[in-house]
Scaffold this active site. Structure first.
Site, PDB file in Angstrom:
ATOM      1  N   ASP A 231     -43.451  21.571   8.227  1.00 50.25           N
ATOM      2  CA  ASP A 231     -44.583  21.658   7.391  1.00 50.25           C
ATOM      3  C   ASP A 231     -45.608  22.167   7.844  1.00 50.25           C
ATOM      4  O   ASP A 231     -45.875  23.400   7.894  1.00 50.25           O
ATOM      5  CB  ASP A 231     -44.569  20.072   6.832  1.00 50.25           C
ATOM      6  N   SER A 232     -46.660  21.251   7.988  1.00 50.09           N
ATOM      7  CA  SER A 232     -47.736  21.838   8.802  1.00 50.09           C
ATOM      8  C   SER A 232     -47.630  22.417   9.942  1.00 50.09           C
ATOM      9  O   SER A 232     -48.209  23.365  10.621  1.00 50.09           O
ATOM     10  CB  SER A 232     -48.914  20.671   8.882  1.00 50.09           C
TER      11      SER A 232
ATOM     12  N   LEU B  85     -47.378  20.633  12.953  1.00 49.54           N
ATOM     13  CA  LEU B  85     -48.226  19.733  13.990  1.00 49.54           C
ATOM     14  C   LEU B  85     -47.206  19.322  14.830  1.00 49.54           C
ATOM     15  O   LEU B  85     -47.273  18.892  15.927  1.00 49.54           O
ATOM     16  CB  LEU B  85     -49.279  18.794  13.419  1.00 49.54           C
ATOM     17  N   THR B  86     -46.399  18.267  13.991  1.00 51.09           N
ATOM     18  CA  THR B  86     -45.218  17.466  14.803  1.00 51.09           C
ATOM     19  C   THR B  86     -44.592  17.971  15.397  1.00 51.09           C
ATOM     20  O   THR B  86     -44.369  17.752  16.699  1.00 51.09           O
ATOM     21  CB  THR B  86     -44.227  16.678  13.462  1.00 51.09           C
TER      22      THR B  86
ATOM     23  N   LYS C  88     -41.052  24.630   5.233  1.00 52.89           N
ATOM     24  CA  LYS C  88     -41.671  24.957   4.297  1.00 52.89           C
ATOM     25  C   LYS C  88     -43.049  25.767   4.862  1.00 52.89           C
ATOM     26  O   LYS C  88     -44.001  25.253   5.218  1.00 52.89           O
ATOM     27  CB  LYS C  88     -42.560  23.604   3.616  1.00 52.89           C
TER      28      LYS C  88
END
Ligand code: IMP
Ligand code: MG
Length: 176
Positions: free
Chosen positions: A103-104, A106-107, A131
């Site tokens: 998604d972003s 970051l993870t 995404k």
């Protein structure tokens, strides 16, 4: 507010894609890789993918990391917490890192850094869903199951506030 799930990707579509995906991944990770699943979201994905990899002769060791950044919201807080770290020796291993959704970024970025710092010989990343519109940092997965638009989805292990993980299909969460 009522919640409804709008169907997006069926269990059959997922099963078919995972067969192909395992064929794409297998040549890159050696015969005895270490697979690290980021829990809880990738639990169901991992369970199905390791069996598909197994059919292709891959004999992995499995470990998990529990990371969390969402709390009970539908967008990332950006702060990643290690709730449970993996325990296998990472040094000199061929590592495949799994997450449910990119998604972003970051993870997956955070987890990749951790495994690189611990001396993985090779590191590949695979996500069930990507995404790309939501990226906050430049991060790509080596292998992607499905690329989807900017929708909040649940099912097939993916939750909203810990719910809907048991659904066999993936759907968009509609709050009306
Ligand atoms: P990132 O750090 O923003 O890339 O977020 C990745 C994590 O956020 C995933 O592992 C999911 O647990 C969670 N996430 C991102 N998008 C969704 C969604 O649509 N539904 C449920 N969880 C999501
Ligand atoms: Mg989650």
């Amino acid at each position: 507010m009522t919640e409804r799930i709008q169907p997006l990707i069926t269990a059959t579509d997922i099963a078919q894609r995972l067969q192909t995906l395992a064929g794409e991944i297998a040549p890159h990770i050696g015969a005895t890789p270490l697979i690290v699943a980021i829990l809880k979201g990738s639990l169901v994905f991992c369970a199905d993918l390791i069996r598909q990899l197994g059919y292709r002769g891959v004999r992995p060791t499995l470990d998990v990391m529990v990371l969390s950044s969402y709390g009970c919201d539908t967008s990332s807080s950006g702060h990643i917490q290690v709730q449970l770290d993996c325990r296998e020796e990472i040094k000199d291993r061929q590592v495949l890192l799994l997450d449910d959704i990119l998604d972003s970024g970051l993870t997956l970025h955070f987890a990749s850094q951790q495994l690189r710092q611990r001396g993985a010989a090779t590191l590949h990343t695979a996500v069930l869903l990507d995404k790309p519109e939501r990226r906050k940092i430049a991060m790509q997965a080596d292998f992607v199951g499905f690329t989807i638009p900017n929708l909040f989805v649940v099912g097939y292990g993916i939750d909203y506030a810990e719910r809907y993980r048991e659904l066999p299909d993936i759907g968009q969460l509609m709050q009306e």
